[in-house]
Design a protein around this motif. Structure first.
Motif, PDB file in Angstrom:
ATOM      1  N   GLN A 105       0.829  -1.203   0.000  1.00  0.00           N
ATOM      2  CA  GLN A 105       0.000   0.000   0.000  1.00  0.00           C
ATOM      3  C   GLN A 105       0.869   1.261   0.000  1.00  0.00           C
ATOM      4  N   VAL A 106       1.938   1.239   0.785  1.00  0.00           N
ATOM      5  CA  VAL A 106       2.840   2.391   0.846  1.00  0.00           C
ATOM      6  C   VAL A 106       3.540   2.595  -0.505  1.00  0.00           C
ATOM      7  N   ALA A 107       3.904   1.510  -1.159  1.00  0.00           N
ATOM      8  CA  ALA A 107       4.521   1.619  -2.489  1.00  0.00           C
ATOM      9  C   ALA A 107       3.544   2.247  -3.484  1.00  0.00           C
ATOM     10  N   ALA A 108       2.278   1.890  -3.380  1.00  0.00           N
ATOM     11  CA  ALA A 108       1.260   2.486  -4.250  1.00  0.00           C
ATOM     12  C   ALA A 108       1.125   3.983  -3.962  1.00  0.00           C
ATOM     13  N   ILE A 109       1.203   4.356  -2.701  1.00  0.00           N
ATOM     14  CA  ILE A 109       1.131   5.769  -2.322  1.00  0.00           C
ATOM     15  C   ILE A 109       2.326   6.518  -2.897  1.00  0.00           C
ATOM     16  N   LYS A 110       3.488   5.908  -2.805  1.00  0.00           N
ATOM     17  CA  LYS A 110       4.699   6.526  -3.357  1.00  0.00           C
ATOM     18  C   LYS A 110       4.522   6.799  -4.853  1.00  0.00           C
ATOM     19  N   GLY A 111       3.990   5.829  -5.569  1.00  0.00           N
ATOM     20  CA  GLY A 111       3.736   6.014  -7.001  1.00  0.00           C
ATOM     21  C   GLY A 111       2.722   7.114  -7.257  1.00  0.00           C
ATOM     22  N   ALA A 112       1.698   7.171  -6.420  1.00  0.00           N
ATOM     23  CA  ALA A 112       0.672   8.205  -6.580  1.00  0.00           C
ATOM     24  C   ALA A 112       1.241   9.588  -6.308  1.00  0.00           C
ATOM     25  N   ILE A 113       2.124   9.697  -5.338  1.00  0.00           N
ATOM     26  CA  ILE A 113       2.759  10.982  -5.040  1.00  0.00           C
ATOM     27  C   ILE A 113       3.647  11.406  -6.211  1.00  0.00           C
ATOM     28  N   THR A 114       4.352  10.462  -6.786  1.00  0.00           N
ATOM     29  CA  THR A 114       5.178  10.767  -7.953  1.00  0.00           C
ATOM     30  C   THR A 114       4.307  11.274  -9.100  1.00  0.00           C
ATOM     31  N   GLY A 115       3.176  10.624  -9.312  1.00  0.00           N
ATOM     32  CA  GLY A 115       2.253  11.070 -10.357  1.00  0.00           C
ATOM     33  C   GLY A 115       1.725  12.469 -10.093  1.00  0.00           C
ATOM     34  N   LEU A 116       1.375  12.757  -8.847  1.00  0.00           N
ATOM     35  CA  LEU A 116       0.903  14.086  -8.481  1.00  0.00           C
ATOM     36  C   LEU A 116       2.008  15.116  -8.690  1.00  0.00           C
ATOM     37  N   THR A 117       3.211  14.776  -8.281  1.00  0.00           N
ATOM     38  CA  THR A 117       4.350  15.687  -8.473  1.00  0.00           C
ATOM     39  C   THR A 117       4.540  16.016  -9.945  1.00  0.00           C
ATOM     40  N   ASN A 118       4.474  15.001 -10.800  1.00  0.00           N
ATOM     41  CA  ASN A 118       4.627  15.227 -12.239  1.00  0.00           C
ATOM     42  C   ASN A 118       3.527  16.123 -12.784  1.00  0.00           C
ATOM     43  N   GLU A 119       2.308  15.930 -12.319  1.00  0.00           N
ATOM     44  CA  GLU A 119       1.195  16.782 -12.765  1.00  0.00           C
ATOM     45  C   GLU A 119       1.433  18.235 -12.339  1.00  0.00           C
ATOM     46  N   LEU A 120       1.907  18.415 -11.105  1.00  0.00           N
ATOM     47  CA  LEU A 120       2.153  19.767 -10.622  1.00  0.00           C
ATOM     48  C   LEU A 120       3.303  20.438 -11.370  1.00  0.00           C
ATOM     49  N   ILE A 121       4.332  19.669 -11.695  1.00  0.00           N
ATOM     50  CA  ILE A 121       5.436  20.214 -12.485  1.00  0.00           C
ATOM     51  C   ILE A 121       4.936  20.658 -13.851  1.00  0.00           C
ATOM     52  N   GLU A 122       4.117  19.833 -14.478  1.00  0.00           N
ATOM     53  CA  GLU A 122       3.568  20.195 -15.785  1.00  0.00           C
ATOM     54  C   GLU A 122       2.734  21.473 -15.690  1.00  0.00           C
ATOM     55  N   GLU A 123       1.919  21.564 -14.655  1.00  0.00           N
ATOM     56  CA  GLU A 123       1.118  22.774 -14.461  1.00  0.00           C
ATOM     57  C   GLU A 123       2.009  24.001 -14.281  1.00  0.00           C
ATOM     58  N   GLN A 124       3.044  23.852 -13.460  1.00  0.00           N
ATOM     59  CA  GLN A 124       3.959  24.966 -13.228  1.00  0.00           C
ATOM     60  C   GLN A 124       4.597  25.416 -14.536  1.00  0.00           C
ATOM     61  N   LEU A 125       5.058  24.451 -15.309  1.00  0.00           N
ATOM     62  CA  LEU A 125       5.707  24.784 -16.579  1.00  0.00           C
ATOM     63  C   LEU A 125       4.746  25.476 -17.543  1.00  0.00           C
ATOM     64  N   THR A 126       3.572  24.899 -17.729  1.00  0.00           N
ATOM     65  CA  THR A 126       2.654  25.437 -18.740  1.00  0.00           C
ATOM     66  C   THR A 126       1.986  26.737 -18.307  1.00  0.00           C
ATOM     67  N   GLN A 127       1.795  26.920 -17.016  1.00  0.00           N
ATOM     68  CA  GLN A 127       1.085  28.105 -16.549  1.00  0.00           C
ATOM     69  C   GLN A 127       1.999  29.271 -16.158  1.00  0.00           C
ATOM     70  N   HIS A 128       3.249  28.945 -15.763  1.00  0.00           N
ATOM     71  CA  HIS A 128       4.076  30.006 -15.183  1.00  0.00           C
ATOM     72  C   HIS A 128       5.480  30.140 -15.770  1.00  0.00           C
ATOM     73  N   VAL A 129       5.988  29.122 -16.428  1.00  0.00           N
ATOM     74  CA  VAL A 129       7.383  29.155 -16.858  1.00  0.00           C
ATOM     75  C   VAL A 129       7.524  29.332 -18.367  1.00  0.00           C
ATOM     76  N   LEU A 130       6.856  28.487 -19.103  1.00  0.00           N
ATOM     77  CA  LEU A 130       7.022  28.505 -20.555  1.00  0.00           C
ATOM     78  C   LEU A 130       6.340  29.712 -21.186  1.00  0.00           C
ATOM     79  N   PRO A 131       6.949  30.241 -22.224  1.00  0.00           N
ATOM     80  CA  PRO A 131       6.326  31.379 -22.896  1.00  0.00           C
ATOM     81  C   PRO A 131       5.103  30.933 -23.692  1.00  0.00           C
ATOM     82  N   GLU A 132       4.256  31.878 -23.992  1.00  0.00           N
ATOM     83  CA  GLU A 132       3.089  31.594 -24.822  1.00  0.00           C
ATOM     84  C   GLU A 132       3.571  31.066 -26.172  1.00  0.00           C
ATOM     85  N   GLY A 133       2.919  30.053 -26.693  1.00  0.00           N
ATOM     86  CA  GLY A 133       3.299  29.468 -27.967  1.00  0.00           C
ATOM     87  C   GLY A 133       4.482  28.517 -27.873  1.00  0.00           C
ATOM     88  N   TYR A 134       4.717  27.955 -26.685  1.00  0.00           N
ATOM     89  CA  TYR A 134       5.830  27.010 -26.505  1.00  0.00           C
ATOM     90  C   TYR A 134       5.621  25.768 -27.367  1.00  0.00           C
TER      91      TYR A 134
END
Length: 86
Positions: free
Chosen positions: A41-70
């Motif tokens: 169960q803990v291993a599954a949680i670890k995987g889920a946290i990794t997935g959430l982290t990746n989603e948040l990184i993508e959001e950060q990049l697309t909403q705040h870092v990358l220029p328009e028209g990337y």
């Protein structure tokens, strides 16, 4: 990241994580669940946290870092690499 409050995909991931953590707490508190099952169960949680982290990184990049028209293809290549090694 105030816009996250409207991101149902991320909110759903968080709710699933909460459910998984509650399940581990009950399993440990109950004292009848085998350690190996709790570890799984803990291993599954670890995987889920990794997935959430990746989603948040993508959001950060697309909403705040990358220029328009990337270059979306370049972003996809980067995110695949992140998922592979992250």
């Amino acid at each position: 990241m105030a816009h996250l409050q409207n991101n149902q995909k991320i909110l759903n991931r968080i709710k699933r994580l909460q459910g998984q953590l509650n399940s581990v707490e009950k399993a440990v508190s109950g004292g009848e669940t085998a350690c190996i099952d709790i570890l799984q169960q803990v291993a599954a949680i670890k995987g889920a946290i990794t997935g959430l982290t990746n989603e948040l990184i993508e959001e950060q990049l697309t909403q705040h870092v990358l220029p328009e028209g990337y270059d979306e293809a370049e972003l996809d290549r980067f995110l695949k690499l992140l998922r592979k090694y992250g």
